[in-house]
Write an enzyme that holds these catalytic residues in place. Structure first.
Site, PDB file in Angstrom:
ATOM      1  N   ALA A  35      57.731 -49.636 -19.236  1.00 42.11           N
ATOM      2  CA  ALA A  35      58.421 -50.106 -18.035  1.00 42.11           C
ATOM      3  C   ALA A  35      59.882 -50.402 -18.333  1.00 42.11           C
ATOM      4  CB  ALA A  35      57.727 -51.347 -17.482  1.00 42.11           C
ATOM      5  N   ARG A  67      41.198 -52.416 -18.848  1.00 40.18           N
ATOM      6  CA  ARG A  67      42.107 -53.519 -18.555  1.00 40.18           C
ATOM      7  C   ARG A  67      41.721 -54.177 -17.240  1.00 40.18           C
ATOM      8  NH1 ARG A  67      47.880 -51.069 -19.187  1.00 40.18           N
ATOM      9  NH2 ARG A  67      48.488 -53.165 -18.505  1.00 40.18           N
TER      10      ARG A  67
END
Length: 522
Positions: A382, A245
Site C-alpha cells: 500500500a 486473514r
C-alpha cells in the site's frame, strides 16, 4: 470536476468542495490557535492548496488506495480527474493495512483526512513468539519508529497499523470533499491509445468508450492493460503461499476465556501486535480497542481463491496450521472467535518485475498492483501504491499538457528500481519468519524483527520527483543516451533483473537473501 453525482456513484459524504485555494475561487477560513500552532509545529498545511490548472485530463481506472491517491494528488496538482471502478459500490471488507512514513507524508497536504486517519490508526508495538509460547523479542515499535529515527520527522505520525475499512473511507471522503466522485460499476475490458491523437482510453464492458490525455491503470493484478504495455508477463505466478486473514469487532475475541487469560487485554489498553512463528509458516494477531485482526500465511492450498469473499470456517485455519506445527492453545482460541463471514483465504500470486509500465506512446500508465505485485510480508504494498500516485501526479504537473505522455515515462523511470527492491524485501521478511535461522536468533533475538529499511521509510516521493524530474525527462527524450542515476533505493546497490523463481531457489538452497544483496539494505 463538477460537484455532482452521476449514475453509479455512492457518496460517502454530502458536502460541497471545501475551501481550497485553486487560483479561481478563494475562501479565507478562520483557524483556531491550536490548529495554527499544530500546523507550524508539525509542518501540516492548514487547508488543501490547489495548484493552477494544467489542462491535463486524467482518467483513473481503479479506486483502490493507489487510484484514490492518484486522483487526489492529480486534483491538487491542477489536473482534471475522473475515476472509475469495476465494483458496483465501495468494497467495505479487509482487515489491517500497513502504511510506512514515506506514504504518510501525503497527509500533510490533506489536513482533514490526516487528522481523521491519525485519530483512527493503531499505535502498535510488535512482539515475536514461537508457537510454543516462548517470547523471542518485543514489544518494540516498528523499526522506523525506533527512538533514533524520530528527531526531525514532521507531519502526521506513522504508527504502521490501520483498519483498511477506516483508512479507505477517509480517502473516499476526502475525494468527495473536493468534488471527486468514483463512478462505480464501470468494468474496463480493454485499454487503447491513439498516439497521433495524443490520447488514451478504455472500453467498458457495456461497450462505452472513455478517453483522456492520460489513462491510469490502477485496476490491480489482473489489469487489462497488460495487452498494451510491452514486455509485461501475461500470467501471474503462484508464490506457493496463501493467506488466511480476518478482521472483526474485538468483543468477539474478548468473550473467549482463553483469549482473556492469555492477553489480559482491555479496550483502553495499547494495541497488541504479535507474530507467532512455526515450522515453515507464521501468523500475526492484533487486538485493538475496537477490532481484532489475525492472519496466517501457509503453503498454497486448492481451497485458496482470488476472491475476498469471507466464506472460510475458522476450523479450517486451525487444521491447516497443525500441518506445520503444534498450534498454541491461545492462538487456536483466538482464531475460533472469528464470526461467520469474516475469514478469507487468499492466494498470494506474483508477477516478476517488468521494467516498462507504460504503453508505447505513454498515454496509458500502470500504477500500484497493476505495475508491481507485493507479498504481504513486505508491509510495503500500500505504501508503494501511494508513492506511485504522488509521483505520477507531480511528474504530470512538471511536464505540462504538451509533455504529459513523456511524464508517465519519467514516473516509470523514477519508480521501477525502487519498487523492484521493495518487492524483494517481501521475500526477505518471508524467509525471516518461515525459514528462520534459530541459531542466529537465539544469539541475537533482535534479528527476528520485521525489516522496514530506512531507504524505504525515509523517502519523500514528492520531493524526489521535483528533484529528479529534469534529469529523468532528459533520459527519456534522449532514448536513454543521457543516463539517469536514481538514489531512492539501497545505497551502493547495482540493480539487476531478478525473478521469483530465482529467489525461491536461493531460499530452498538455504542461502540468506539479506546476505546476497550488495549495497546497504538496512
Amino acid at each position: 470536476m463538477k460537484n455532482t453525482q452521476t449514475n453509479g456513484t455512492h457518496p460517502i459524504i454530502d458536502k460541497k468542495p471545501n475551501g481550497t485555494l485553486n487560483g479561481d475561487h478563494q475562501e479565507y477560513p478562520t483557524f483556531s490557535q491550536e490548529k495554527l500552532d499544530d500546523s507550524i509545529k508539525r509542518g501540516i498545511d492548514l487547508q488543501v492548496f490547489r495548484y493552477p490548472s494544467t489542462g491535463i485530463n486524467v482518467l483513473i481506472a481503479g479506486a483502490g488506495l493507489g487510484g484514490i491517491t492518484c486522483a487526489l494528488e492529480c486534483w491538487r496538482k491542477g489536473h482534471n480527474v475522473r475515476i472509475i471502478d469495476r465494483s458496483p459500490s465501495p468494497v467495505w471488507t479487509g482487515d489491517n493495512v500497513q502504511i510506512q512514513p514515506s506514504a504518510i507524508l501525503l497527509l500533510r497536504h490533506w489536513p482533514d483526512m490526516g487528522y481523521e486517519i491519525e485519530e483512527n490508526q493503531y499505535d502498535v508495538d510488535m512482539s515475536y513468539y514461537r508457537q510454543t509460547g516462548e517470547r523471542i523479542w518485543g514489544p518494540a515499535p516498528p523499526m522506523f519508529n525506533d527512538p533514533e529515527h524520530l528527531p526531525g520527522r514532521r507531519g502526521f505520525p506513522s504508527v504502521n497499523a490501520h483498519s483498511r475499512i477506516k483508512l479507505y473511507r477517509a480517502f473516499l471522503k476526502q475525494a468527495e470533499r473536493v468534488g471527486i466522485y468514483v463512478e462505480w460499476g464501470c468494468k474496463v475490458v480493454e485499454y487503447w491509445e491513439d498516439v497521433e491523437g495524443h490520447a488514451g482510453g478504455v472500453v467498458l464492458e457495456n461497450g462505452e468508450k472513455r478517453t483522456a490525455d492520460i489513462v491510469v491503470a490502477a485496476d490491480g493484478l489482473r489489469t487489462k492493460s497488460m495487452t498494451i504495455v510491452p514486455g509485461m508477463p501475461d500470467q501471474l505466478t503462484t508464490s506457493g503461499k496463501a493467506i488466511y486473514r480476518a478482521g472483526y469487532p474485538v468483543e468477539h475475541a474478548l468473550k473467549d476465556p482463553t483469549v482473556r487469560e492469555m492477553w489480559n487485554f482491555k479496550p483502553e489498553d495499547k494495541p497488541i501486535w504479535q507474530f507467532w512463528l512455526g515450522n515453515g509458516s507464521h501468523n500475526m494477531m492484533c487486538l485493538t480497542h475496537d477490532l481484532a485482526f489475525w492472519s496466517f500465511i501457509h503453503s498454497h492450498a486448492e481451497s485458496a481463491s482470488e476472491s475476498w469473499i469471507p466464506d472460510i470456517d475458522p476450523a479450517e485455519v486451525i487444521t491447516e496450521m497443525e500441518k506445520n506445527d503444534a498450534v498454541h492453545p491461545a492462538i487456536a482460541a483466538l482464531i475460533r472467535t472469528a464470526p461467520k463471514g469474516s475469514v478469507v483465504n487468499w492466494q498470494l500470486k506474483f508477477r516478476d518485475p517488468h521494467e516498462q509500465w507504460t504503453s508505447p506512446g505513454g498515454h496509458v500508465v500502470q500504477l500500484g498492483d497493476a505495475a508491481h505485485a507485493f507479498l504481504p510480508t513486505s508491509g510495503n504494498g500500500a505504501t508503494q501504491a501511494i508513492e506511485d500516485g504522488v509521483t505520477l501526479a507531480t511528474c504530470l504537473q512538471l511536464a505540462g499538457k504538451a509533455q504529459a505522455a513523456n511524464a508517465t515515462k519519467v514516473y516509470n523511470k523514477l519508480r521501477f528500481q525502487r519498487v523492484s527492491c521493495g518487492q524483494k524485501m517481501g521475500f526477505v521478511n518471508q524467509q525471516l519468519k518461515q525459514h528462520t535461522d534459530w541459531d542466529a536468533i537465539m544469539k541475537n533475538p533482535a534479528l527476528i524483527r520485521s525489516r522496514y529499511p530506512k531507504w524505504v521509510w525515509s523517502h519523500d516521493p514528492e520531493a524526489y520527483a521535483y528533484e529528479k524530474f529534469a534529469e529523468a525527462l532528459t533520459h527519456v527524450v534522449s532514448g536513454g543516451r543521457v543516463p539517469l542515476v536514481n538514489t531512492n533505493f539501497p545505497k551502493g546497490h547495482k540493480y539487476r533483473h531478478w525473478t521469483m523463481k530465482e529467489v525461491q531457489e536461493q531460499i530452498k538452497a538455504g542461502q540468506k537473501l539479506e546476505d546476497l544483496q550488495d549495497g546497504d539494505w538496512s
